[in-house]
Design an enzyme around this catalytic site. Structure first.
Site, mmCIF file in Angstrom:
data_model
loop_
_atom_site.group_PDB
_atom_site.id
_atom_site.type_symbol
_atom_site.label_atom_id
_atom_site.label_comp_id
_atom_site.label_asym_id
_atom_site.label_seq_id
_atom_site.Cartn_x
_atom_site.Cartn_y
_atom_site.Cartn_z
ATOM 1 N N CYS A 25 -92.424 -24.325 30.341
ATOM 2 C CA CYS A 25 -92.522 -24.563 31.784
ATOM 3 C C CYS A 25 -92.252 -23.240 32.484
ATOM 4 O O CYS A 25 -92.481 -22.180 31.903
ATOM 5 C CB CYS A 25 -91.539 -25.655 32.218
ATOM 6 S SG CYS A 25 -89.805 -25.249 31.884
ATOM 7 N N HIS A 586 -87.609 -23.985 42.183
ATOM 8 C CA HIS A 586 -87.987 -24.988 41.176
ATOM 9 C C HIS A 586 -87.873 -26.368 41.811
ATOM 10 O O HIS A 586 -86.800 -26.778 42.239
ATOM 11 C CB HIS A 586 -87.084 -24.882 39.948
ATOM 12 C CG HIS A 586 -87.630 -25.583 38.742
ATOM 13 N ND1 HIS A 586 -87.632 -26.953 38.616
ATOM 14 C CD2 HIS A 586 -88.203 -25.097 37.608
ATOM 15 C CE1 HIS A 586 -88.173 -27.288 37.448
ATOM 16 N NE2 HIS A 586 -88.530 -26.174 36.821
#
Length: 663
Positions: A25, A586
């Site tokens: 990720c 994020h």
């Protein structure tokens, strides 16, 4: 960073042919491994280019950092000869491997069902604590406050109603959450939960007495007598019914089409599930649930202080395995009928265990000379004192080992005190120093005594033992003249961690000019240590804070600079300013698994943006529907290059509000 060399070191540490599949990720490698015991954990922990590792949801995750993780991943897949996989493929592989452990699979199901309910139950518990303050005798005098001040009586009555709602309609909440977990329509599940607590049924708490008296009303359906028994306070029967309902619904969706499906599937599902509930599943699971609950209560009553002590000794170790996620199912049943069960014995034990780990971590603050460990110990010890122990245990205590084990012993001793007086709680709440709000009032003094004992033993023992290790290590270094890193690692001394941290940052220069980072989204500020992901809560990706977003879902640039990350899934953005400040945004926890669903990006990697420019947006309802946390993390990934990264905002903030000051 030499990405190829880092990839080689990771490959060596993980073991040849030990990785099944790999993805990445915005910040970490996500791997599924065959055998955890083959991993050279020390090599990964001591690698100067890696920020940490942990395992969650069957995935072994290595934190590399934004901007580097994709390059390390590319090199690693070449070296390991692994075909690059998507996040969904890795998740599915981890899930299939997890099927080999049925116990953990059951625990995962219970966790998925009850964790979303905890805020409602905690709210009810804390409101009940307010009611206790108003109505309990001998707290402020021989009479209750409402007796001394009658004007408060109606307020207390209203508060009591607020507190009771979540527990009175508990089957509705459980049915909603469980049906959603099993893949059914949660609103049909809630409907079934309402049916199970309808007022025309005999209240679930009175079923045993009414049945024993032979006065249970029945429905006579073609000669079959069905008891009109309610399910207030029940847990297991509701979960079983939710599973059946989901199966029926999916069956009808499969074989009924279009308008017929839309019209008749809900009706047929509810009717069939309802009949099975009151004729077969409900009575059987009620009996099983009562036997299980009574068995637990009797076991604790029989074992007494010894049982409390053993449970307290191992509670924090149980947290490490994740088994504690199944406890809310038991606790919910215990507090649903306090008059019968005597209350919840797990909550007070959890409270003394949590504060023991927090006190041990606080002692480390006074022992270590490592500034990074000091900072982590300060925040994580406070978090543990309030009931969130993962940052303290994973970030400090387990790395040094002895604080963790001393915390276990302190918890066991304090739990014996709880057991001697059979301390119970009447609700859920914050399992820490303020946990007294959930304790049955007559047990509050003993509970606070046990909390104090747990803190004192854990802190003093950790401090004394830790200091002795430091002195012993210093003496060995002086006499043997060995390499400090090896000696200190052998002795589990925190100075080793300090030396490695120094190695990683020795080439850095401090930046003295002030910089300000703005909020990328409107919402409520939350401390980073409260985030439900150790990569962020333990500061592995750097200092910063989190924002619980409002409904807008629009993400703006918090600084001016170049976009080093603009993830294809839209859940992460990385920026670097002209002066070298690196900021990571994020969105959510594990939202990469959504594969971009619900996310829209307005920028591409390499774009230059100005502070306040729109980067992208996301649909908050999509994240919540998928069951993921929606917290937006704002991190300074090169925070070690600065003297201080300080939050300058609290409470609710609007986008573009200054939230972090960099010095």
């Amino acid at each position: 960073m030499n990405h190829k060399e880092v990839a080689k070191r990771i490959y060596t540490a993980l073991g040849e042919d030990n990785v099944v599949t790999a993805a990445h990720c915005a910040t970490r490698l996500r791997l599924v491994v065959n055998d955890d015991s083959k991993i050279d954990q020390d090599a990964l922990d001591n690698d100067p280019d890696l920020k940490g590792t942990f395992k969650a949801n069957g995935q072994y995750q290595i934190i590399v950092g934004p901007g580097d993780v994709n390059k390390v991943y590319e090199e690693y897949t070449k070296i390991a000869n692994i075909k690059p996989a998507s996040q969904e493929e890795v998740k599915e592989t981890a899930k299939n491997q997890g099927k080999q452990n049925p116990v953990m699979a059951v625990i995962k199901v219970l966790s998925d069902i009850f964790v979303p309910l905890i805020p409602a139950l905690t709210a009810g518990g804390l409101i009940m604590a307010v009611n206790n303050v108003l109505t309990s005798e001998n707290l402020f005098g021989p009479e209750a406050l409402v007796a001394m001040y009658p004007a408060w009586a109606d307020f207390a009555n209203m508060i009591n109603m607020f507190a009771s709602a979540a527990f009175a309609f508990l089957p509705v909440l459980i049915a909603f959450s469980a049906t959603k977990r099993f893949g059914g329509n949660p609103y049909l599940g809630a409907t079934m939960g309402l049916i199970m607590v309808m007022p025309q049924l005999v209240n679930g708490y009175d079923v045993a007495n009414v049945t024993a008296a032979g006065e249970m009303p029945v429905w006579n359906i073609f000669g079959l007598e069905i008891a009109q028994a309610g399910y207030q306070g029940q847990v297991l029967p509701v979960i079983g019914v939710a599973w059946i309902l989901a199966k029926f619904e999916n069956f009808f969706h499969k074989y009924l089409k279009d308008a017929i499906d839309f019209t008749f599937t809900p009706m047929l599902t509810v009717i069939l599930t309802g009949i099975i509930t009151f004729t077969v599943v409900g009575p059987i699971l009620r009996t099983l649930s009562d036997l299980l609950l009574n068995g637990i209560v009797e076991a604790i009553s029989y074992l007494g202080a010894f049982g409390y002590g053993v449970f307290g000794l191992f509670y924090s170790a149980i947290v490490l395995t994740g088994l504690h996620q199944s406890f809310p199912a038991i606790e919910t049943a215990l507090i649903a009928d306090v008059a019968t069960t005597g209350g919840n014995f797990i909550f007070p034990i959890a409270s003394v265990a949590n504060v023991a780990q927090g006190a041990a971590t606080l002692a480390v603050y006074f022992i270590t000379k490592n500034e990074k460990t000091k900072g982590l110990a300060t925040s994580s010890s406070l978090s543990a004192m309030l009931g969130i122990t993962e940052p303290a245990m994973f970030g400090v205590n387990l790395k040094l080992k002895y604080p963790f084990f001393i915390g276990l012993i302190a918890s066991g001793i304090a739990s014996v005190i709880l057991g001697i007086f059979n301390v119970r709680s009447q609700s859920l709440g914050p399992a820490g120093v303020i946990g007294f709000v959930a304790i049955i009032p007559k047990f509050i003094p003993t509970f606070m005594l046990a909390i104090a004992v747990s803190i004192i033993i854990a802190f003093i023992a950790t401090f004394i033992y830790g200091k002795s290790l430091v002195k012993k290590e210093a003496k060995q270094v002086q006499v043997e003249k060995e390499k400090e890193a090896k000696v200190v690692a052998d002795q589990n001394d925190d100075q080793y961690i300090a030396s490695k941290t120094s190695d990683k940052t020795s080439n850095n220069t401090y930046v003295t000019n002030d910089l300000t980072i703005e909020a990328p989204i409107s919402g409520k500020i939350m401390p980073l240590e409260a985030v439900n992901d150790p990569v962020f809560s333990q500061g592995m990706m750097g200092p910063g804070l989190a924002i619980i977003p409002d409904e807008s879902g629009q993400i703006y640039a918090p600084i001016s600079g170049s976009l080093t990350i603009a993830s294809e899934t839209g859940h992460a953005y990385g920026l670097v300013s002209e002066s070298g400040l690196e900021v990571l945004i994020h969105i959510g926890i594990d939202t990469v698994n959504l594969n971009g669903h619900g996310f829209t990006s307005q920028v591409e990697q390499g774009d230059m943006v100005a502070k306040g420019d729109l980067l992208g947006s996301f649909d908050l309802s999509v994240i919540k529907e998928a069951g993921y946390d929606s917290d937006v993390m704002v991190l300074v990934t090169n925070g070690h290059q600065y003297e201080n990264v300080e939050p300058i905002a609290e409470g609710h903030v609007s986008e573009h509000t200054p939230i972090l000051q960099i010095k």
